[in-house]
Motif scaffolding. Structure first.
Motif, PDB file in Angstrom:
ATOM      1  N   VAL A 116       0.842  -1.188   0.000  1.00  0.00           N
ATOM      2  CA  VAL A 116       0.000   0.000   0.000  1.00  0.00           C
ATOM      3  C   VAL A 116       0.882   1.245   0.000  1.00  0.00           C
ATOM      4  CG1 VAL A 116      -1.941  -1.125   1.176  1.00  0.00           C
ATOM      5  CG2 VAL A 116      -0.178   0.035   2.525  1.00  0.00           C
ATOM      6  N   ALA A 117       0.247   2.371  -0.292  1.00  0.00           N
ATOM      7  CA  ALA A 117       0.933   3.663  -0.223  1.00  0.00           C
ATOM      8  C   ALA A 117       0.353   4.451   0.949  1.00  0.00           C
ATOM      9  CB  ALA A 117       0.735   4.440  -1.520  1.00  0.00           C
ATOM     10  N   GLY A 118       1.226   4.945   1.802  1.00  0.00           N
ATOM     11  CA  GLY A 118       0.839   5.838   2.880  1.00  0.00           C
ATOM     12  C   GLY A 118       1.178   7.258   2.469  1.00  0.00           C
ATOM     13  N   LEU A 171      -2.645  -5.388   7.711  1.00  0.00           N
ATOM     14  CA  LEU A 171      -3.682  -4.569   8.346  1.00  0.00           C
ATOM     15  C   LEU A 171      -4.626  -3.983   7.302  1.00  0.00           C
ATOM     16  CD1 LEU A 171      -1.472  -2.517  10.853  1.00  0.00           C
ATOM     17  CD2 LEU A 171      -2.816  -4.578  11.335  1.00  0.00           C
ATOM     18  N   SER A 172      -5.818  -3.619   7.733  1.00  0.00           N
ATOM     19  CA  SER A 172      -6.745  -2.886   6.866  1.00  0.00           C
ATOM     20  C   SER A 172      -6.166  -1.485   6.645  1.00  0.00           C
ATOM     21  CB  SER A 172      -8.112  -2.773   7.525  1.00  0.00           C
ATOM     22  OG  SER A 172      -8.065  -1.843   8.604  1.00  0.00           O
ATOM     23  N   PRO A 173      -6.612  -0.770   5.620  1.00  0.00           N
ATOM     24  CA  PRO A 173      -6.109   0.592   5.426  1.00  0.00           C
ATOM     25  C   PRO A 173      -6.292   1.476   6.660  1.00  0.00           C
ATOM     26  CG  PRO A 173      -7.244  -0.114   3.459  1.00  0.00           C
ATOM     27  CD  PRO A 173      -7.479  -1.181   4.507  1.00  0.00           C
ATOM     28  N   GLN A 174      -7.450   1.384   7.315  1.00  0.00           N
ATOM     29  CA  GLN A 174      -7.699   2.211   8.494  1.00  0.00           C
ATOM     30  C   GLN A 174      -6.761   1.839   9.644  1.00  0.00           C
ATOM     31  OE1 GLN A 174     -10.073   0.412   6.859  1.00  0.00           O
ATOM     32  NE2 GLN A 174     -11.185   2.044   5.810  1.00  0.00           N
ATOM     33  N   GLN A 175      -6.520   0.544   9.823  1.00  0.00           N
ATOM     34  CA  GLN A 175      -5.601   0.114  10.875  1.00  0.00           C
ATOM     35  C   GLN A 175      -4.177   0.558  10.563  1.00  0.00           C
ATOM     36  OE1 GLN A 175      -6.586  -4.058  10.532  1.00  0.00           O
ATOM     37  NE2 GLN A 175      -7.560  -4.081  12.548  1.00  0.00           N
ATOM     38  N   ALA A 176      -3.771   0.457   9.300  1.00  0.00           N
ATOM     39  CA  ALA A 176      -2.424   0.883   8.904  1.00  0.00           C
ATOM     40  C   ALA A 176      -2.250   2.383   9.106  1.00  0.00           C
ATOM     41  CB  ALA A 176      -2.147   0.486   7.452  1.00  0.00           C
ATOM     42  N   GLU A 177      -3.288   3.157   8.754  1.00  0.00           N
ATOM     43  CA  GLU A 177      -3.230   4.608   8.973  1.00  0.00           C
ATOM     44  C   GLU A 177      -3.003   4.915  10.446  1.00  0.00           C
ATOM     45  OE1 GLU A 177      -6.289   5.830   5.347  1.00  0.00           O
ATOM     46  OE2 GLU A 177      -7.040   5.788   7.404  1.00  0.00           O
ATOM     47  N   ALA A 178      -3.822   4.317  11.295  1.00  0.00           N
ATOM     48  CA  ALA A 178      -3.732   4.574  12.738  1.00  0.00           C
ATOM     49  C   ALA A 178      -2.380   4.131  13.299  1.00  0.00           C
ATOM     50  CB  ALA A 178      -4.873   3.866  13.466  1.00  0.00           C
ATOM     51  N   ALA A 179      -1.895   2.974  12.858  1.00  0.00           N
ATOM     52  CA  ALA A 179      -0.617   2.464  13.367  1.00  0.00           C
ATOM     53  C   ALA A 179       0.545   3.370  12.956  1.00  0.00           C
ATOM     54  CB  ALA A 179      -0.388   1.037  12.864  1.00  0.00           C
ATOM     55  N   LEU A 180       0.555   3.818  11.704  1.00  0.00           N
ATOM     56  CA  LEU A 180       1.661   4.673  11.257  1.00  0.00           C
ATOM     57  C   LEU A 180       1.577   6.057  11.897  1.00  0.00           C
ATOM     58  CD1 LEU A 180       4.222   4.849   9.624  1.00  0.00           C
ATOM     59  CD2 LEU A 180       2.843   5.371   7.591  1.00  0.00           C
ATOM     60  N   GLU A 181       0.369   6.604  12.012  1.00  0.00           N
ATOM     61  CA  GLU A 181       0.205   7.896  12.695  1.00  0.00           C
ATOM     62  C   GLU A 181       0.726   7.806  14.129  1.00  0.00           C
ATOM     63  OE1 GLU A 181      -3.959   8.807  12.384  1.00  0.00           O
ATOM     64  OE2 GLU A 181      -3.792   9.340  10.254  1.00  0.00           O
ATOM     65  N   MET A 209      -3.010   8.871   4.958  1.00  0.00           N
ATOM     66  CA  MET A 209      -4.056   8.280   4.137  1.00  0.00           C
ATOM     67  C   MET A 209      -3.445   7.103   3.396  1.00  0.00           C
ATOM     68  SD  MET A 209      -5.360  11.964   3.466  1.00  0.00           S
ATOM     69  CE  MET A 209      -4.248  12.455   4.758  1.00  0.00           C
ATOM     70  N   VAL A 210      -3.950   5.893   3.647  1.00  0.00           N
ATOM     71  CA  VAL A 210      -3.419   4.688   3.018  1.00  0.00           C
ATOM     72  C   VAL A 210      -4.304   4.317   1.835  1.00  0.00           C
ATOM     73  CG1 VAL A 210      -3.015   2.216   3.336  1.00  0.00           C
ATOM     74  CG2 VAL A 210      -2.265   3.834   5.084  1.00  0.00           C
ATOM     75  N   ARG A 211      -3.671   4.069   0.711  1.00  0.00           N
ATOM     76  CA  ARG A 211      -4.375   3.642  -0.500  1.00  0.00           C
ATOM     77  C   ARG A 211      -3.660   2.437  -1.087  1.00  0.00           C
ATOM     78  NH1 ARG A 211      -7.069   7.074   1.648  1.00  0.00           N
ATOM     79  NH2 ARG A 211      -8.285   8.717   0.638  1.00  0.00           N
ATOM     80  N   ASP A 212      -4.455   1.459  -1.552  1.00  0.00           N
ATOM     81  CA  ASP A 212      -3.871   0.303  -2.223  1.00  0.00           C
ATOM     82  C   ASP A 212      -3.900   0.518  -3.736  1.00  0.00           C
ATOM     83  OD1 ASP A 212      -6.465  -0.397  -3.159  1.00  0.00           O
ATOM     84  OD2 ASP A 212      -6.752  -1.882  -1.592  1.00  0.00           O
ATOM     85  N   LEU A 213      -3.355  -0.430  -4.472  1.00  0.00           N
ATOM     86  CA  LEU A 213      -3.262  -0.294  -5.924  1.00  0.00           C
ATOM     87  C   LEU A 213      -4.639  -0.140  -6.558  1.00  0.00           C
ATOM     88  CD1 LEU A 213      -1.652  -0.225  -8.544  1.00  0.00           C
ATOM     89  CD2 LEU A 213      -1.676  -2.730  -8.537  1.00  0.00           C
ATOM     90  N   ASP A 214      -5.611  -0.925  -6.124  1.00  0.00           N
ATOM     91  CA  ASP A 214      -6.950  -0.822  -6.708  1.00  0.00           C
ATOM     92  C   ASP A 214      -7.546   0.566  -6.492  1.00  0.00           C
ATOM     93  OD1 ASP A 214      -6.852  -3.429  -7.645  1.00  0.00           O
ATOM     94  OD2 ASP A 214      -7.976  -4.254  -5.947  1.00  0.00           O
ATOM     95  N   GLN A 215      -7.330   1.138  -5.316  1.00  0.00           N
ATOM     96  CA  GLN A 215      -7.851   2.480  -5.045  1.00  0.00           C
ATOM     97  C   GLN A 215      -7.153   3.525  -5.912  1.00  0.00           C
ATOM     98  OE1 GLN A 215      -7.103   1.983  -0.802  1.00  0.00           O
ATOM     99  NE2 GLN A 215      -9.254   2.467  -0.397  1.00  0.00           N
ATOM    100  N   LEU A 216      -5.835   3.400  -6.083  1.00  0.00           N
ATOM    101  CA  LEU A 216      -5.124   4.346  -6.954  1.00  0.00           C
ATOM    102  C   LEU A 216      -5.550   4.182  -8.411  1.00  0.00           C
ATOM    103  CD1 LEU A 216      -1.530   4.412  -5.437  1.00  0.00           C
ATOM    104  CD2 LEU A 216      -3.262   6.203  -5.342  1.00  0.00           C
ATOM    105  N   LYS A 217      -5.752   2.942  -8.841  1.00  0.00           N
ATOM    106  CA  LYS A 217      -6.224   2.716 -10.212  1.00  0.00           C
ATOM    107  C   LYS A 217      -7.611   3.326 -10.419  1.00  0.00           C
ATOM    108  CE  LYS A 217      -3.769  -1.426 -11.746  1.00  0.00           C
ATOM    109  NZ  LYS A 217      -3.931  -2.836 -12.135  1.00  0.00           N
ATOM    110  N   ALA A 218      -8.463   3.244  -9.404  1.00  0.00           N
ATOM    111  CA  ALA A 218      -9.790   3.845  -9.501  1.00  0.00           C
ATOM    112  C   ALA A 218      -9.701   5.361  -9.635  1.00  0.00           C
ATOM    113  CB  ALA A 218     -10.646   3.455  -8.292  1.00  0.00           C
ATOM    114  N   VAL A 219      -8.786   5.973  -8.888  1.00  0.00           N
ATOM    115  CA  VAL A 219      -8.577   7.418  -8.983  1.00  0.00           C
ATOM    116  C   VAL A 219      -8.085   7.781 -10.389  1.00  0.00           C
ATOM    117  CG1 VAL A 219      -7.105   9.322  -8.162  1.00  0.00           C
ATOM    118  CG2 VAL A 219      -8.214   7.781  -6.513  1.00  0.00           C
ATOM    119  N   ILE A 220      -7.159   7.014 -10.909  1.00  0.00           N
ATOM    120  CA  ILE A 220      -6.621   7.278 -12.246  1.00  0.00           C
ATOM    121  C   ILE A 220      -7.708   7.086 -13.306  1.00  0.00           C
ATOM    122  CG2 ILE A 220      -4.982   6.422 -13.985  1.00  0.00           C
ATOM    123  CD1 ILE A 220      -3.062   5.865 -11.537  1.00  0.00           C
TER     124      ILE A 220
END
Length: 177
Positions: free
Chosen positions: A4-6, A50-60, A74-85
């Motif tokens: 994922v990307a943070g 971790l889920s994106p929300q859990q990863a966000e909280a853990a890194l914060e 804000m954590v985004r996975d490849l599918d979410q970035l592809k959707a944005v694109i």
């Protein structure tokens, strides 16, 4: 494990310094696999179960514990970035001037639509909603615009972090590799 990307909000601006070597170290110490950074603007790619929300909280929490720095992630996975694109309403601008097109990744759902930003769009800026983001076209560049992240956040009552279109593409490419 998923890569994922943070995307960190408001680091390395206004005296809020975070070295990318520190970000990689903190992410690794927090249990994230193989953290890599892109640019110095707070982009970190890592593996996690971790889920994106859990990863966000853990890194914060890890950043705050290590450096005393409160930073939204804000954590985004490849599918979410592809959707944005894929949903980009500015394909010509993305191709011709990607440095003037931003995706503002949001921490949640905006309290209002982008029409509440119209009075701040005094230099031809155009804002469109997207999946978990706003697309913002800055025809004269973001640096001279009155449409800042602060204005957007106050009016939409949601926090976010912006990346230019080049960076959005690079993050997706790195997650796909």
């Amino acid at each position: 494990m998923k890569r994922v990307a943070g995307l960190l909000r408001a680091v390395n601006v206004g005296g809020r310094k975070l070295l990318m070597e520190d970000l990689r170290r903190i992410a690794a110490e927090a249990g994230f696999a193989d953290p890599k950074t892109l640019l110095a603007s707070g982009n970190v790619l890592f593996g996690t179960t971790l889920s994106p929300q859990q990863a966000e909280a853990a890194l914060e929490a890890a950043i705050h514990k290590d450096l005393g720095l409160a930073a939204d992630v804000m954590v985004r996975d490849l599918d979410q970035l592809k959707a944005v694109i894929a949903a980009n309403p500015f394909p010509k601008q993305a191709k011709d001037e990607p440095n003037r097109l931003m995706a503002m990744f949001l921490t949640g759902e905006p309290a209002a639509g982008p029409e509440v930003l119209e009075s701040a769009c005094v230099a031809g800026e155009v804002v469109k909603p997207g999946p978990g983001c706003l697309y913002i076209w800055f025809p004269n560049g973001a640096g001279t615009s009155k449409l800042s992240n602060v204005v957007i956040e106050r009016r939409l009552k949601v926090r976010g972090t912006s990346r230019n279109w080049n960076t959005v593409g690079k993050l997706a490419m790195l997650l796909e590799a």
